[in-house]
Each structure stands twice: as structure tokens, then as C-alpha cells.
Write a protein that holds these residues in place. Sequence first.
Motif, mmCIF file in Angstrom:
data_model
loop_
_atom_site.group_PDB
_atom_site.id
_atom_site.type_symbol
_atom_site.label_atom_id
_atom_site.label_comp_id
_atom_site.label_asym_id
_atom_site.label_seq_id
_atom_site.Cartn_x
_atom_site.Cartn_y
_atom_site.Cartn_z
ATOM 1 N N PRO A 168 0.813 -1.229 0.000
ATOM 2 C CA PRO A 168 0.000 0.000 0.000
ATOM 3 C C PRO A 168 0.840 1.269 0.000
ATOM 4 C CG PRO A 168 -0.867 -1.596 1.568
ATOM 5 C CD PRO A 168 0.470 -2.110 1.129
ATOM 6 N N ALA A 169 1.896 1.295 0.823
ATOM 7 C CA ALA A 169 2.743 2.483 0.880
ATOM 8 C C ALA A 169 3.465 2.706 -0.445
ATOM 9 C CB ALA A 169 3.761 2.348 2.014
ATOM 10 N N ALA A 170 3.945 1.624 -1.069
ATOM 11 C CA ALA A 170 4.630 1.747 -2.356
ATOM 12 C C ALA A 170 3.671 2.222 -3.443
ATOM 13 C CB ALA A 170 5.247 0.404 -2.746
ATOM 14 N N THR A 171 2.447 1.744 -3.395
ATOM 15 C CA THR A 171 1.447 2.162 -4.378
ATOM 16 C C THR A 171 1.152 3.649 -4.260
ATOM 17 O OG1 THR A 171 0.449 -0.052 -4.339
ATOM 18 C CG2 THR A 171 -0.888 1.750 -5.222
ATOM 19 N N LEU A 172 1.021 4.128 -3.026
ATOM 20 C CA LEU A 172 0.785 5.559 -2.811
ATOM 21 C C LEU A 172 2.001 6.383 -3.213
ATOM 22 C CD1 LEU A 172 -1.024 5.499 0.664
ATOM 23 C CD2 LEU A 172 -2.038 6.090 -1.554
ATOM 24 N N ALA A 173 3.182 5.877 -2.886
ATOM 25 C CA ALA A 173 4.406 6.636 -3.156
ATOM 26 C C ALA A 173 4.668 6.783 -4.649
ATOM 27 C CB ALA A 173 5.589 5.957 -2.469
ATOM 28 N N PHE A 174 4.496 5.700 -5.390
ATOM 29 C CA PHE A 174 4.871 5.694 -6.805
ATOM 30 C C PHE A 174 3.680 5.836 -7.750
ATOM 31 C CE2 PHE A 174 8.207 2.922 -4.745
ATOM 32 C CZ PHE A 174 9.140 3.943 -4.659
ATOM 33 N N TYR B 43 12.112 0.207 7.923
ATOM 34 C CA TYR B 43 12.461 1.490 7.321
ATOM 35 C C TYR B 43 11.887 1.603 5.918
ATOM 36 C CZ TYR B 43 15.050 5.353 5.324
ATOM 37 O OH TYR B 43 15.362 6.522 4.697
ATOM 38 N N TYR B 44 11.963 0.511 5.162
ATOM 39 C CA TYR B 44 11.461 0.546 3.791
ATOM 40 C C TYR B 44 9.985 0.934 3.776
ATOM 41 C CZ TYR B 44 10.487 -0.807 -1.020
ATOM 42 O OH TYR B 44 10.110 -0.786 -2.333
ATOM 43 N N VAL B 45 9.205 0.283 4.617
ATOM 44 C CA VAL B 45 7.778 0.598 4.686
ATOM 45 C C VAL B 45 7.568 2.015 5.203
ATOM 46 C CG1 VAL B 45 5.564 -0.033 5.721
ATOM 47 C CG2 VAL B 45 7.184 -1.825 5.059
ATOM 48 N N GLY B 46 8.271 2.351 6.287
ATOM 49 C CA GLY B 46 8.066 3.647 6.926
ATOM 50 C C GLY B 46 8.466 4.824 6.059
ATOM 51 N N HIS B 47 9.591 4.705 5.361
ATOM 52 C CA HIS B 47 10.017 5.860 4.571
ATOM 53 C C HIS B 47 9.123 6.076 3.362
ATOM 54 C CE1 HIS B 47 11.926 3.548 1.318
ATOM 55 N NE2 HIS B 47 12.239 4.678 0.729
ATOM 56 N N LEU B 48 8.570 5.001 2.793
ATOM 57 C CA LEU B 48 7.627 5.169 1.690
ATOM 58 C C LEU B 48 6.331 5.832 2.171
ATOM 59 C CD1 LEU B 48 7.979 1.864 -0.365
ATOM 60 C CD2 LEU B 48 8.875 4.127 -0.924
ATOM 61 N N ALA B 49 5.870 5.419 3.341
ATOM 62 C CA ALA B 49 4.668 6.029 3.904
ATOM 63 C C ALA B 49 4.896 7.515 4.207
ATOM 64 C CB ALA B 49 4.236 5.288 5.167
ATOM 65 N N ALA B 50 6.060 7.827 4.791
ATOM 66 C CA ALA B 50 6.373 9.210 5.122
ATOM 67 C C ALA B 50 6.514 10.080 3.865
ATOM 68 C CB ALA B 50 7.660 9.268 5.943
ATOM 69 N N LEU B 51 7.158 9.538 2.840
ATOM 70 C CA LEU B 51 7.305 10.283 1.592
ATOM 71 C C LEU B 51 5.957 10.504 0.925
ATOM 72 C CD1 LEU B 51 10.516 8.645 0.043
ATOM 73 C CD2 LEU B 51 10.300 10.916 1.083
ATOM 74 N N SER B 52 5.094 9.511 0.987
ATOM 75 C CA SER B 52 3.746 9.662 0.407
ATOM 76 C C SER B 52 2.978 10.764 1.105
ATOM 77 C CB SER B 52 2.976 8.347 0.523
ATOM 78 O OG SER B 52 3.627 7.311 -0.163
ATOM 79 N N LEU B 53 3.063 10.773 2.430
ATOM 80 C CA LEU B 53 2.377 11.816 3.209
ATOM 81 C C LEU B 53 2.966 13.182 2.888
ATOM 82 C CD1 LEU B 53 0.362 12.632 5.376
ATOM 83 C CD2 LEU B 53 2.119 12.136 7.107
ATOM 84 N N GLY B 54 4.280 13.266 2.837
ATOM 85 C CA GLY B 54 4.922 14.528 2.530
ATOM 86 C C GLY B 54 4.553 15.052 1.159
ATOM 87 N N ALA B 55 4.510 14.160 0.179
ATOM 88 C CA ALA B 55 4.142 14.576 -1.179
ATOM 89 C C ALA B 55 2.693 15.037 -1.249
ATOM 90 C CB ALA B 55 4.373 13.420 -2.149
ATOM 91 N N ALA B 56 1.813 14.350 -0.501
ATOM 92 C CA ALA B 56 0.397 14.731 -0.499
ATOM 93 C C ALA B 56 0.202 16.131 0.095
ATOM 94 C CB ALA B 56 -0.411 13.719 0.307
ATOM 95 N N ILE B 57 1.060 16.491 1.043
ATOM 96 C CA ILE B 57 0.935 17.793 1.698
ATOM 97 C C ILE B 57 1.598 18.897 0.886
ATOM 98 C CG2 ILE B 57 1.621 19.119 3.734
ATOM 99 C CD1 ILE B 57 1.410 16.521 5.334
ATOM 100 N N LEU B 58 2.761 18.596 0.328
ATOM 101 C CA LEU B 58 3.579 19.646 -0.278
ATOM 102 C C LEU B 58 3.443 19.791 -1.783
ATOM 103 C CD1 LEU B 58 6.862 19.014 1.758
ATOM 104 C CD2 LEU B 58 5.116 20.763 2.173
ATOM 105 N N VAL B 59 3.103 18.693 -2.455
ATOM 106 C CA VAL B 59 3.078 18.740 -3.924
ATOM 107 C C VAL B 59 1.678 19.079 -4.426
ATOM 108 C CG1 VAL B 59 3.449 17.428 -6.029
ATOM 109 C CG2 VAL B 59 4.970 17.122 -4.079
#
Length: 208
Positions: free
Chosen positions: A76-82, A192-208
Motif C-alpha cells: 500500500p505504501a509503495a502504491t501511494l508513493a509511486f 524502514y522501507y515501509v516507513g520511509h515510503l509512507a512518510a514520503l507519500s504523506l509529505g508529497a500529499a501535503i507539499l506537492v
Amino acid sequence: MTSGGRELLKWIALVLMTGDHVLTVFGLGYVPVVSELGRVAFPVFALVMAYNLAQPGADAGKSARRLALWGLVATPAATLAFGQILPLNVLLTFAAAAGGIWALERRQWALVALLALVAPVALDYAWPGVWLVLTCWRWHRGQGGQPWLVWGCMGLLCLYNGNAWALLAIPLLRLGHVDVAIPRLGRVFYGYYVGHLAALSLGAAILV
């Protein structure tokens, strides 16, 4: 390679992977050095994994199950991230490779074919990714593997990436022979792999 040296390589690959994912998730495009070094992360992880699974007493089946579980958790996190579900994330690529090693050890050729020939169509790094682990494992085990097969898979990986930067992983492996005291933290890497993808997805949703 030493135990600490292998862990050092994994930490280096983790940093390179993170930089590459930041560029991808935030749509930053090409960034000199960071983009190139991002191509080094996968082969470093793959070659270290193959070396680890070639050691006496290594349990490829256990590794495959763990990687598959974490890969499913990461989906799920990878799908949101990419922004897409396919190709499936790299943990599942490594799960297929570890499962292929388990099947090779038991001469279960149908399962080998499924994991090495069929499954890669849906996996990140596809056939070059899975084959790189398998050929390097056979080379380290001395079971008929040849260095040219490993180099061939590295060449295929370069074609997959569209550049030759993955070859930098070869000289970088010299660091694996450094005798440093770094504890093994396998589950930390998965988390870390799961967590950093989730964090990047959240960050992109807020900032991009």
C-alpha cells in the motif's frame, strides 16, 4: 566479506535508495549525483543478499517468507508513493529470488521456473533483478555458477535502468571486506522501507 562490512554496505545502499525515492515521489526529476547513485542501491542489496544466502546454514525459505510478508505490508505504501501498484515493490523481488534459491536447493524446477521466469513480469527490476541474486548465489556456492553469468545479469540490469551506473556497485563491494563492528539489524531495514515510503507519500500529499 565480513559481517560488519556487509551491514555497512546495506546502510550505504539504504541512503542511496532513499535519495532516489525522494526524487521519484516528489517528482523532482533528474538531480546530478543523487540520480546516478540511486541506481547503485539495488545491486548492492542484491549482491549482499546473495552472499548471505550462500553461507552455510542460511535458510532461504525463512528469508523468502519474511521478505514476502514485508513486501505485502509495503505494497500500500509503495502504491501511494509511486502512484501505481505495478511493478510490485522490491521486497517482493527479493522474496522471489530467495524463494528461487530455496527451490534450487531442493531441485523443485517447476517452482524455480515460476519464480525466476514468470513472477518477474510483475516485479520491480523484473528478470535482471531476480537473476542477479540467483547467479551470484550459485557463484558463491560453487555450484556451477560462473562470474560471466553475474556480469551478464549486471549488464541486463544496466539495460533495464537505461544506464550503466549500477556497475558502481562492483567496486563499492570492496567495503564489504572492511572489519567494522556494525550489528545486524535486518528487521530495521524492512521497517524502514515501509516507513520511509509512507512518510514520503504523506509529505508529497501535503507539499506537492
